[in-house]
Structures are given as structure tokens and as C-alpha cells.
Design a protein around this motif. Structure first.
Motif, PDB file in Angstrom:
ATOM      1  N   ILE A  27       6.225  -3.876  12.816  1.00 54.13           N
ATOM      2  CA  ILE A  27       4.862  -4.356  12.655  1.00 54.13           C
ATOM      3  C   ILE A  27       4.191  -3.525  11.567  1.00 54.13           C
ATOM      4  O   ILE A  27       4.535  -2.374  11.335  1.00 54.13           O
ATOM      5  CB  ILE A  27       4.050  -4.257  13.968  1.00 54.13           C
ATOM      6  N   LEU A  28       3.240  -4.153  10.910  1.00 56.39           N
ATOM      7  CA  LEU A  28       2.491  -3.448   9.865  1.00 56.39           C
ATOM      8  C   LEU A  28       1.311  -2.750  10.523  1.00 56.39           C
ATOM      9  O   LEU A  28       0.362  -3.394  10.964  1.00 56.39           O
ATOM     10  CB  LEU A  28       2.003  -4.447   8.808  1.00 56.39           C
ATOM     11  N   GLY A  29       1.398  -1.431  10.616  1.00 59.52           N
ATOM     12  CA  GLY A  29       0.358  -0.688  11.324  1.00 59.52           C
ATOM     13  C   GLY A  29      -0.019   0.593  10.614  1.00 59.52           C
ATOM     14  O   GLY A  29       0.153   0.748   9.400  1.00 59.52           O
ATOM     15  N   TRP A  30      -0.486   1.564  11.409  1.00 62.37           N
ATOM     16  CA  TRP A  30      -0.944   2.835  10.859  1.00 62.37           C
ATOM     17  C   TRP A  30       0.186   3.630  10.215  1.00 62.37           C
ATOM     18  O   TRP A  30      -0.073   4.494   9.367  1.00 62.37           O
ATOM     19  CB  TRP A  30      -1.582   3.666  11.968  1.00 62.37           C
ATOM     20  N   ASP A  31       1.434   3.333  10.600  1.00 63.81           N
ATOM     21  CA  ASP A  31       2.558   4.084  10.030  1.00 63.81           C
ATOM     22  C   ASP A  31       2.708   3.842   8.540  1.00 63.81           C
ATOM     23  O   ASP A  31       3.382   4.610   7.845  1.00 63.81           O
ATOM     24  CB  ASP A  31       3.860   3.737  10.763  1.00 63.81           C
ATOM     25  N   VAL A  32       2.084   2.779   8.025  1.00 63.71           N
ATOM     26  CA  VAL A  32       2.086   2.524   6.585  1.00 63.71           C
ATOM     27  C   VAL A  32       1.019   3.365   5.895  1.00 63.71           C
ATOM     28  O   VAL A  32       1.214   3.858   4.777  1.00 63.71           O
ATOM     29  CB  VAL A  32       1.856   1.024   6.294  1.00 63.71           C
ATOM     30  N   ILE A  87       0.850  -1.201   0.000  1.00 61.14           N
ATOM     31  CA  ILE A  87       0.000   0.000   0.000  1.00 61.14           C
ATOM     32  C   ILE A  87       0.878   1.241   0.000  1.00 61.14           C
ATOM     33  O   ILE A  87       0.595   2.225  -0.709  1.00 61.14           O
ATOM     34  CB  ILE A  87      -0.929  -0.001   1.234  1.00 61.14           C
ATOM     35  N   TYR A  88       1.954   1.196   0.799  1.00 64.13           N
ATOM     36  CA  TYR A  88       2.857   2.345   0.873  1.00 64.13           C
ATOM     37  C   TYR A  88       3.601   2.541  -0.445  1.00 64.13           C
ATOM     38  O   TYR A  88       3.693   3.666  -0.954  1.00 64.13           O
ATOM     39  CB  TYR A  88       3.862   2.157   2.007  1.00 64.13           C
ATOM     40  N   TYR A  89       4.126   1.455  -0.997  1.00 65.81           N
ATOM     41  CA  TYR A  89       4.911   1.585  -2.230  1.00 65.81           C
ATOM     42  C   TYR A  89       4.051   2.040  -3.408  1.00 65.81           C
ATOM     43  O   TYR A  89       4.443   2.930  -4.172  1.00 65.81           O
ATOM     44  CB  TYR A  89       5.595   0.253  -2.562  1.00 65.81           C
ATOM     45  N   ILE A  90       2.883   1.431  -3.568  1.00 67.12           N
ATOM     46  CA  ILE A  90       2.003   1.832  -4.670  1.00 67.12           C
ATOM     47  C   ILE A  90       1.454   3.227  -4.422  1.00 67.12           C
ATOM     48  O   ILE A  90       1.353   4.048  -5.345  1.00 67.12           O
ATOM     49  CB  ILE A  90       0.865   0.810  -4.851  1.00 67.12           C
ATOM     50  N   GLY A  91       1.134   3.528  -3.163  1.00 64.41           N
ATOM     51  CA  GLY A  91       0.663   4.872  -2.819  1.00 64.41           C
ATOM     52  C   GLY A  91       1.708   5.927  -3.116  1.00 64.41           C
ATOM     53  O   GLY A  91       1.388   7.028  -3.595  1.00 64.41           O
ATOM     54  N   THR A  92       2.986   5.602  -2.844  1.00 69.14           N
ATOM     55  CA  THR A  92       4.074   6.532  -3.173  1.00 69.14           C
ATOM     56  C   THR A  92       4.156   6.729  -4.676  1.00 69.14           C
ATOM     57  O   THR A  92       4.399   7.844  -5.159  1.00 69.14           O
ATOM     58  CB  THR A  92       5.409   6.003  -2.632  1.00 69.14           C
ATOM     59  N   GLY A  93       3.937   5.640  -5.438  1.00 66.63           N
ATOM     60  CA  GLY A  93       3.927   5.755  -6.890  1.00 66.63           C
ATOM     61  C   GLY A  93       2.856   6.713  -7.375  1.00 66.63           C
ATOM     62  O   GLY A  93       3.098   7.548  -8.254  1.00 66.63           O
TER      63      GLY A  93
END
Length: 312
Positions: A258-263, A201-207
Motif C-alpha cells: 500500500i502507498l503509505g507513510w513508508d514512502v 515522491i520517493y524516487y524524485i526525493g531520492t534524486g
């Protein structure tokens, strides 16, 4: 009219598929090798660092992508017969002030947020600064990381975005395709193995964020500056044993990831705030047209450019 800048070269749609196809094929093979390896990515990275040292491993990781920058620029200039300026921006010349502003802004924000986190969660960090190790790291990072990030920008937001836009005759197709492919490029990173596919989600969102920057600002400059700051400051300031960059940085993150809100926060909070800020600074308008509108035909673009020249 950033996408239409592709018309300034020796147009040929097939020319836009060679480099992306080779790169995507390489990344697919790398991913297949990664998931079928008996050794996980984190352990493999640690073995390489133990044998070669973190700086040599960093060079090994960055050098192919740095070379890729020259391949993309050389292909554009020699095969497309298109200027590097028109691959970079719709402006008459590359706006270096935009590049350095985006670099300084995001670099400053990254440093500030990291130091705040270190202050409030000191148990998660180890002060790792060693001058004799940091100086070689800084030299390598400052030389190679901007080339690595520029390669990714020129490939996805430049070469591919112009080619797909001209082929599809609209702006949303290149935005979606390049953003998703940019995210998938990171699928073999150790962060994905450690945190799971939710990190995508983070990587595609950054894209998508970088793609929107490019289309709204009609050029790559802001994306070039942001991307360089993001990777360079990270490599120098704080790394961890489970990240793609494992360097002799100033701090080492020793917390259990951990995979959390920071992503989600960067994608759904920070990036929209940055887009709003840039839109006010640079006077962006016509969001719907710039992100979802049609791409002019070559004849329409040539005629419009001629009219603008006459008015000037």
C-alpha cells in the motif's frame, strides 16, 4: 567546485546532450510500450522469470546499464578529454573511503531496519534462503549492481549535473532537473504500476537527496556508495513479486503493498537525518551557496585554480 570540474575537459555544450538525450528517449519509449502493453508489468516479469529464471532476468535488466557506465566514462574520456577523476570529484583523487563509508553506513541501516520489520511483522515475510540459488545471485549482484548504480550516478549527478551547471551558470537548475529526471527514469517500474504515481515522491526525493550529497560534498563519492548499498542490499536481502528486482533473496515480502507513510518517511525524515550526519562528519558549510549559488565561468575557475596551486 564540483560542477566547474567540467571545464577541465574539452568543453562543448552539445557534447553534454548526446548521451542524456539517447537515454531519456529510450526510457520514454520503454514507458510508452509499458502503458500500452496488454500485459501488466508484474505479469510480464513473472513470465520472463518462469521462462528464463530470476538470475538471467536480473542479468538482462542490469547488463544494459552496466554497459552504459562504460559508455558514459568512455565518452567523458575520449570525447570530452576529461579525466574520470574530475568527473567524479573536485578532490585531487577519488576518495574511496567516502564511497565505502557511505556504502557501509546505508547498508548497515538497511539491514537493521529490515530485520526489525521482519521481527515485528513476521507474517509479512517468508524466509527464502537457498544456498544453491543465493550464491549465483550474490555473484551477479555484486558484479553488476554497483555498475548499474554507478552508471546512474555518473550520468545524472556527474555528466548531466556538470553540463547543466555550466550551461545555466547556477547550481539549483542542475539539482532540480537531474533529480526530477532521475525520478522519472523509474516511472515504468512495476512498483509504480502497483502503488500508483505517489511512489514517484520517493524516487524524485531520492534524486534530490543524492544531488544534495553531490553538491555539498563536492563529489560523487557519497552518492556512489549510498546508491550501490541501497540496490545491492535490497536485491540480496528482501524482494517481492511486485518490485523491479525479483531475486532469490534471503527474505520475500508477501505483504499486500500500500502507498503509505513508508514512502514519505525516507524522503522527509531519514534523508534529512543522513544529510545532517554527513554534514557534521565532513564539515559542510555554505549550504545556500553550494546548492543555489552561481557556477564560476571558465576564466574565473582557471584563475582560482592557479591561485590555489600557487598557495600550495
Amino acid at each position: 567546485m564540483y560542477i566547474e570540474q567540467g571545464y577541465k575537459g574539452d568543453i562543448g555544450i552539445w557534447k553534454y546532450f548526446i548521451i542524456p538525450s539517447c537515454f531519456i528517449g529510450f526510457m520514454a519509449l520503454n514507458y510508452i510500450a509499458t502503458i500500452n502493453s496488454p500485459i501488466n508489468v508484474e505479469d510480464a516479469m513473472q513470465q520472463m522469470i518462469d521462462q528464463l529464471g530470476s538470475n538471467i532476468v536480473l542479468i538482462i535488466l542490469l547488463a544494459p546499464l552496466a554497459v552504459g557506465l562504460f559508455i558514459v566514462l568512455g565518452w567523458t574520456y575520449i570525447v570530452h578529454r576529461q579525466s574520470i577523476t574530475s568527473l567524479t570529484t573536485s578532490r585531487k583523487k577519488i576518495d574511496w573511503k567516502r564511497i565505502f563509508f557511505a556504502f557501509g553506513l546505508w547498508g548497515g541501516v538497511t539491514i537493521l531496519l529490515t530485520l526489525i520489520d521482519v521481527y515485528f511483522s513476521p507474517e509479512d515475510y517468508v524466509f527464502n534462503f537457498n544456498m544453491s540459488k543465493f550464491i549465483p545471485l550474490a555473484i551477479i549482484a555484486i558484479l553488476l549492481i554497483p555498475m548499474q548504480t554507478s552508471f546512474e550516478e555518473y550520468l545524472f549527478r556527474g555528466h548531466m549535473m556538470q553540463g547543466l551547471g555550466i550551461l545555466a551558470k547556477n547550481r539549483w537548475v542542475p539539482l532540480v532537473v537531474t533529480s526530477v529526471l532521475f525520478g522519472l527514469m523509474h516511472i515504468a517500474n512495476p512498483e509504480v504500476e502497483k502503488l500508483g504515481y505517489g511512489i514517484m515522491i520517493y524516487y524524485i526525493g531520492t534524486g534530490f537527496f543524492l544531488g544534495i550529497l553531490t553538491l555539498m560534498d563536492e563529489g560523487l563519492e557519497l552518492a556512489l556508495g549510498f546508491h550501490a548499498a541501497n540496490n545491492l542490499i535490497t536485491a540480496l536481502l528482501v524482494t517481492a513479486d511486485w518490485t523491479a528486482f525479483q531475486t532469490d533473496s534471503i527474505y520475500r515480502d508477501i505483504s499486500e503493498p500500500i502507498l503509505g507513510w513508508d514512502v514519505l518517511i525516507p524522503v522527509f525524515v531519514v534523508f534529512p537525518i543522513l544529510l545532517f550526519f554527513f554534514s557534521k562528519k565532513y564539515g559542510w558549510k555554505n549550504w545556500n551557496e553550494k546548492l543555489f549559488g552561481k557556477v564560476l565561468s571558465k576564466d574565473e575557475f582557471v584563475a582560482l585554480s592557479a591561485n590555489e596551486s600557487d598557495l600550495a
